[in-house]
Design a protein around this motif. Structure first.
Motif, PDB file in Angstrom:
ATOM      1  N   SER A 191       0.749  -1.394  -0.270  1.00  0.00           N
ATOM      2  CA  SER A 191      -0.503  -0.123   0.039  1.00  0.00           C
ATOM      3  C   SER A 191       0.397   1.540  -0.270  1.00  0.00           C
ATOM      4  CB  SER A 191      -1.149  -0.092   1.540  1.00  0.00           C
ATOM      5  OG  SER A 191      -1.412   1.889   1.649  1.00  0.00           O
ATOM      6  N   PRO A 192       1.497   2.062  -0.954  1.00  0.00           N
ATOM      7  CA  PRO A 192       1.183   3.486  -0.793  1.00  0.00           C
ATOM      8  C   PRO A 192       1.397   3.921   0.119  1.00  0.00           C
ATOM      9  CG  PRO A 192      -0.097   3.019  -3.086  1.00  0.00           C
ATOM     10  CD  PRO A 192      -0.130   2.095  -2.308  1.00  0.00           C
ATOM     11  N   THR A 193      -0.148   3.690   1.165  1.00  0.00           N
ATOM     12  CA  THR A 193      -0.533   4.567   2.343  1.00  0.00           C
ATOM     13  C   THR A 193       0.457   4.472   3.049  1.00  0.00           C
ATOM     14  OG1 THR A 193      -3.217   5.181   1.009  1.00  0.00           O
ATOM     15  CG2 THR A 193      -2.354   5.790   2.795  1.00  0.00           C
ATOM     16  N   ALA A 194       0.489   3.214   3.825  1.00  0.00           N
ATOM     17  CA  ALA A 194       0.745   2.402   4.445  1.00  0.00           C
ATOM     18  C   ALA A 194       2.526   3.302   3.741  1.00  0.00           C
ATOM     19  CB  ALA A 194       0.709   1.290   4.552  1.00  0.00           C
ATOM     20  N   TRP A 195       2.963   2.905   2.956  1.00  0.00           N
ATOM     21  CA  TRP A 195       4.274   3.496   3.574  1.00  0.00           C
ATOM     22  C   TRP A 195       4.774   4.781   3.365  1.00  0.00           C
ATOM     23  CZ3 TRP A 195       8.684   0.614   3.520  1.00  0.00           C
ATOM     24  CH2 TRP A 195       8.727  -0.898   3.644  1.00  0.00           C
ATOM     25  N   ALA A 196       3.811   5.851   3.079  1.00  0.00           N
ATOM     26  CA  ALA A 196       3.583   7.192   2.958  1.00  0.00           C
ATOM     27  C   ALA A 196       3.624   6.961   3.944  1.00  0.00           C
ATOM     28  CB  ALA A 196       2.598   7.862   2.397  1.00  0.00           C
ATOM     29  N   GLY A 197       2.441   6.723   5.542  1.00  0.00           N
ATOM     30  CA  GLY A 197       2.776   7.004   6.700  1.00  0.00           C
ATOM     31  C   GLY A 197       3.876   6.985   7.658  1.00  0.00           C
ATOM     32  N   PHE A 198       4.734   5.284   7.346  1.00  0.00           N
ATOM     33  CA  PHE A 198       6.199   5.273   7.678  1.00  0.00           C
ATOM     34  C   PHE A 198       7.096   6.530   7.158  1.00  0.00           C
ATOM     35  CE2 PHE A 198       4.775   0.412   7.134  1.00  0.00           C
ATOM     36  CZ  PHE A 198       4.740   0.221   8.565  1.00  0.00           C
ATOM     37  N   GLY A 199       7.128   6.747   6.314  1.00  0.00           N
ATOM     38  CA  GLY A 199       7.880   8.018   5.670  1.00  0.00           C
ATOM     39  C   GLY A 199       7.798   9.132   6.398  1.00  0.00           C
ATOM     40  N   VAL A 200       6.025   9.139   7.007  1.00  0.00           N
ATOM     41  CA  VAL A 200       5.726  10.022   7.870  1.00  0.00           C
ATOM     42  C   VAL A 200       6.420   9.832   9.490  1.00  0.00           C
ATOM     43  CG1 VAL A 200       4.281  11.824   9.437  1.00  0.00           C
ATOM     44  CG2 VAL A 200       4.171  11.536   6.698  1.00  0.00           C
ATOM     45  N   LEU A 201       6.597   8.789   9.830  1.00  0.00           N
ATOM     46  CA  LEU A 201       6.809   8.843  11.160  1.00  0.00           C
ATOM     47  C   LEU A 201       8.456   8.597  11.569  1.00  0.00           C
ATOM     48  CD1 LEU A 201       4.740   5.515  12.127  1.00  0.00           C
ATOM     49  CD2 LEU A 201       4.577   7.963  12.961  1.00  0.00           C
ATOM     50  N   GLY A 202       8.715   7.973  10.054  1.00  0.00           N
ATOM     51  CA  GLY A 202      10.332   8.372   9.625  1.00  0.00           C
ATOM     52  C   GLY A 202      11.300   9.800  10.376  1.00  0.00           C
ATOM     53  N   ALA A 203      10.524  10.630   9.355  1.00  0.00           N
ATOM     54  CA  ALA A 203      10.426  12.068   9.670  1.00  0.00           C
ATOM     55  C   ALA A 203      10.495  12.848  11.263  1.00  0.00           C
ATOM     56  CB  ALA A 203       9.289  12.794   8.634  1.00  0.00           C
ATOM     57  N   ALA A 204       9.117  12.546  11.743  1.00  0.00           N
ATOM     58  CA  ALA A 204       8.691  12.703  13.160  1.00  0.00           C
ATOM     59  C   ALA A 204      10.298  12.044  13.939  1.00  0.00           C
ATOM     60  CB  ALA A 204       7.751  11.856  13.697  1.00  0.00           C
ATOM     61  N   TRP A 205      10.523  11.286  13.425  1.00  0.00           N
ATOM     62  CA  TRP A 205      11.464   9.898  14.847  1.00  0.00           C
ATOM     63  C   TRP A 205      12.815  11.379  14.037  1.00  0.00           C
ATOM     64  CZ3 TRP A 205      16.078   8.194  13.505  1.00  0.00           C
ATOM     65  CH2 TRP A 205      17.056   7.619  14.232  1.00  0.00           C
ATOM     66  N   ALA A 206      13.400  11.496  13.015  1.00  0.00           N
ATOM     67  CA  ALA A 206      14.494  12.317  12.845  1.00  0.00           C
ATOM     68  C   ALA A 206      14.489  13.519  13.252  1.00  0.00           C
ATOM     69  CB  ALA A 206      14.242  12.230  10.909  1.00  0.00           C
ATOM     70  N   LEU A 207      13.201  14.418  12.939  1.00  0.00           N
ATOM     71  CA  LEU A 207      13.129  15.679  13.801  1.00  0.00           C
ATOM     72  C   LEU A 207      13.951  15.916  15.323  1.00  0.00           C
ATOM     73  CD1 LEU A 207       9.918  17.274  11.940  1.00  0.00           C
ATOM     74  CD2 LEU A 207      12.484  17.778  11.946  1.00  0.00           C
ATOM     75  N   PHE A 208      12.899  14.400  16.299  1.00  0.00           N
ATOM     76  CA  PHE A 208      12.882  14.657  17.458  1.00  0.00           C
ATOM     77  C   PHE A 208      14.940  14.401  17.463  1.00  0.00           C
ATOM     78  CE2 PHE A 208       8.942  13.087  18.199  1.00  0.00           C
ATOM     79  CZ  PHE A 208       8.551  14.153  18.648  1.00  0.00           C
ATOM     80  N   ALA A 209      14.947  13.360  16.950  1.00  0.00           N
ATOM     81  CA  ALA A 209      16.517  12.889  17.410  1.00  0.00           C
ATOM     82  C   ALA A 209      17.287  14.312  17.247  1.00  0.00           C
ATOM     83  CB  ALA A 209      16.774  11.962  16.532  1.00  0.00           C
ATOM     84  N   THR A 210      17.587  15.239  15.650  1.00  0.00           N
ATOM     85  CA  THR A 210      17.743  16.017  15.366  1.00  0.00           C
ATOM     86  C   THR A 210      18.081  17.214  16.490  1.00  0.00           C
ATOM     87  OG1 THR A 210      17.520  15.883  13.365  1.00  0.00           O
ATOM     88  CG2 THR A 210      18.506  18.105  13.538  1.00  0.00           C
TER      89      THR A 210
END
Length: 147
Positions: free
Chosen positions: A58-77
């Protein structure tokens, strides 16, 4: 459909290996292999495999994983920058604690840096009549050490 077929084939192969292991008189290992081989078919029967397969393609699920990854990267940064600057909540807490200590008693816990002075010696009291023999040696030792 393909995922269910693959899981069924893996379960069948695992059960075959369990039978061969049991034939070699290693029943405990055979039971363990059989338990592991029943997991994929159990997941197919519960529908978990279908859900995972639908999510994986599902492209929507992969986009959701991408958004979660971006949120994690922002927290870590932001955490790394906060540590680099030496600020953040820990720094604020440390400053608040030091301000409390200074406000309550600024010199109470500060060590004395001046020359040491001995406390004034107490005048010796006359011993009581009944206890003169009991504590006379202890008093002599204390007087010898200036206490």
């Amino acid at each position: 459909m393909i995922a269910e077929t693959v899981c069924s084939a893996v379960s069948a192969a695992g059960l075959g290996i369990a039978v061969v292991t049991a034939y070699r008189k290693r029943f405990l290992a055979a039971a363990r292999i059989a338990a592991y081989s029943l997991i994929p078919i159990g997941l197919v029967m519960t529908g978990a495999v279908g859900w995972v397969a639908d999510t994986a393609f599902s492209p929507t699920a992969w986009a959701g994983f991408g958004v979660l990854g971006a949120a994690w990267a922002l927290f870590a940064t932001t955490r790394a920058v906060e540590r680099h600057r030496g600020g953040g909540r820990k720094q604020q807490r440390k400053e608040a604690r030091s301000a409390e200590r200074e406000a309550v008693a600024p010199t109470a816990s500060a060590p004395s840096l001046g020359p040491g002075t001995r406390p004034a010696a107490r005048p010796a009291t006359t011993p009581r009549k009944g206890s003169a023999d009991d504590f006379s040696d202890i008093e002599a030792i204390l007087k010898k050490h200036g206490i």
